[in-house]
Design an enzyme around this catalytic site. Sequence first.
Site, PDB file in Angstrom:
ATOM      1  N   HIS A   1      -6.439   0.335  -5.999  1.00 40.83           N
ATOM      2  CA  HIS A   1      -6.242  -0.759  -5.120  1.00 40.83           C
ATOM      3  C   HIS A   1      -5.078  -0.303  -4.783  1.00 40.83           C
ATOM      4  O   HIS A   1      -3.764  -1.119  -5.419  1.00 40.83           O
ATOM      5  CB  HIS A   1      -6.306  -2.260  -6.087  1.00 40.83           C
ATOM      6  CG  HIS A   1      -6.217  -3.082  -5.244  1.00 40.83           C
ATOM      7  ND1 HIS A   1      -5.996  -4.807  -5.420  1.00 40.83           N
ATOM      8  CD2 HIS A   1      -7.049  -3.487  -3.722  1.00 40.83           C
ATOM      9  CE1 HIS A   1      -5.632  -5.343  -4.554  1.00 40.83           C
ATOM     10  NE2 HIS A   1      -6.783  -4.675  -3.580  1.00 40.83           N
TER      11      HIS A   1
ATOM     12  N   GLU B   1      -2.862  -1.597  -8.613  1.00 40.75           N
ATOM     13  CA  GLU B   1      -3.803  -1.870  -9.524  1.00 40.75           C
ATOM     14  C   GLU B   1      -5.313  -1.123  -9.987  1.00 40.75           C
ATOM     15  O   GLU B   1      -5.108  -0.828  -8.601  1.00 40.75           O
ATOM     16  CB  GLU B   1      -4.114  -3.634  -9.044  1.00 40.75           C
ATOM     17  CG  GLU B   1      -3.309  -4.450  -8.969  1.00 40.75           C
ATOM     18  CD  GLU B   1      -4.357  -5.623  -8.185  1.00 40.75           C
ATOM     19  OE1 GLU B   1      -3.530  -6.426  -9.185  1.00 40.75           O
ATOM     20  OE2 GLU B   1      -4.972  -5.387  -7.909  1.00 40.75           O
TER      21      GLU B   1
ATOM     22  N   SER C   1     -10.949  -5.402  -3.633  1.00 36.37           N
ATOM     23  CA  SER C   1     -10.034  -6.346  -3.498  1.00 36.37           C
ATOM     24  C   SER C   1     -10.113  -7.194  -4.469  1.00 36.37           C
ATOM     25  O   SER C   1      -9.675  -7.762  -4.923  1.00 36.37           O
ATOM     26  CB  SER C   1      -9.296  -7.985  -2.229  1.00 36.37           C
ATOM     27  OG  SER C   1      -9.693  -6.010  -0.945  1.00 36.37           O
TER      28      SER C   1
ATOM     29  N   ASN D   1      -4.007 -10.820  -6.648  1.00 36.48           N
ATOM     30  CA  ASN D   1      -5.033 -11.559  -5.502  1.00 36.48           C
ATOM     31  C   ASN D   1      -5.899 -12.793  -5.887  1.00 36.48           C
ATOM     32  O   ASN D   1      -5.902 -13.348  -5.450  1.00 36.48           O
ATOM     33  CB  ASN D   1      -6.497 -10.643  -4.844  1.00 36.48           C
ATOM     34  CG  ASN D   1      -5.815  -9.451  -4.154  1.00 36.48           C
ATOM     35  OD1 ASN D   1      -4.576 -10.294  -3.545  1.00 36.48           O
ATOM     36  ND2 ASN D   1      -6.843  -8.533  -3.890  1.00 36.48           N
TER      37      ASN D   1
END
Length: 279
Positions: A137, A149, A116, A187
């Site tokens: 991701h 991602e 992450s 994130n």
Amino acid sequence: MKICILGAGTMGSGIAQVFAQKGHEVVLRDIKEEFTTKGYLFIDKTLEKMVMKERMTTNEKNEIMDRITPTVDIGMARDCDLVIEAAVENINIKKKIFAELDKICNKNTILATNTSSLSITEIAVATERPDKVIGMHFFNPAPVMQLVEIIKGLSTSEHTFEIIKELAKSLGKTEVEVEEAPGFVVNRMLIPMINEAVGILADGVSGAEDIDNAMKLGANHPLGPLALGDLIGLDVCLFIMEILESEYCDPKYRPHPLLRKMVRGNRLGKKTGKGFFEY
Ligand SMILES: CC(=O)CC(=O)SCCNC(=O)CCNC(=O)[C@H](O)C(C)(C)COP(=O)(O)OP(=O)(O)OC[C@H]1O[C@@H](n2cnc3c(N)ncnc32)[C@H](O)[C@@H]1OP(=O)(O)O
Ligand SMILES: NC(=O)C1=CN([C@@H]2O[C@H](COP(=O)(O)OP(=O)(O)OC[C@H]3O[C@@H](n4cnc5c(N)ncnc54)[C@H](O)[C@@H]3O)[C@@H](O)[C@H]2O)C=CC1
């Protein structure tokens, strides 16, 4: 394609489901049999709901489940074309896993991480194939969320990037290309927002339900930030805040003490049955 997923937790089980539904053979590996069983049964339960909604037949469900092999043997990664690591968000554990995979896997195998927030470059240097290490991701819940991602480390080759990009598309996902940076794109915005919601709760500005309703009704978010923290896992949120804080050395990323307290009390959210809400 034969894929090995390392970690049968929240993300590993969802990612395994995504690949198996698209016809890939999946090895689902965790460190204890109870974890692989839990992940496998979670997929079974999710697919059963789809059968109940008449989105697939029992036969189709059984075929998907048959494509998933739960195991504790990391040696089963040997003949896989791709490994996706979805173990805990800890750089030392990830480096150890990648060093081991590098020895076990065929030299052409791509080693991807679902991290992450951590550095792909740092994970890649634990191997002798940094050109074949990449971030892939997925978002939670992986079978539902559209985005992947794709994160390039310093040495990730264009060839590796193109393979993962095409693979993401073939799974029905939409990819965004990201240069490595702590927290990547989503994130870096999303987790500080959750941390801020924790601060609003701790300050007594509003209650948990009202904070969540405010963002659902006032910003059209499908889930409020506290329920989203519970879905992600408050331990995962804390790991990400700690990475943002230490990498950017910026106090704006300070994890809220209430977030730490929740994690210390094992109130991690959905996965432990209790977080800001009960499940
Ligand atoms: C931390 C990181 O590194 C990155 C991250 O992942 S950050 C987290 C990103 N995720 C989000 O922001 C999620 C935001 N929330 C949502 O989009 C929605 O609340 C949600 C999709 C999770 C649930 O949707 P909902 O409408 O509230 O609930 P629900 O009706 O139960 O579910 C909607 C659909 O998703 C499916 N679904 C929900 N959870 C699922 C799961 N774990 N696996 C598979 N399918 C699932 C349901 O079966 C349902 O399917 P249909 O509409 O086809 O019947
Ligand atoms: N929870 C979320 O919403 C998201 C998490 N991620 C990332 O995905 C990764 C996994 O997160 P979660 O699934 O939430 O964690 P989780 O805590 O639900 O599951 C992690 C699993 O990894 C297992 N594990 C630990 N060491 C292992 C090893 N050496 N080999 C195989 N398995 C091992 C654990 O036993 C556990 O079952 C983390 O890097 C996290 O940051 C990415 C996107 C979303």
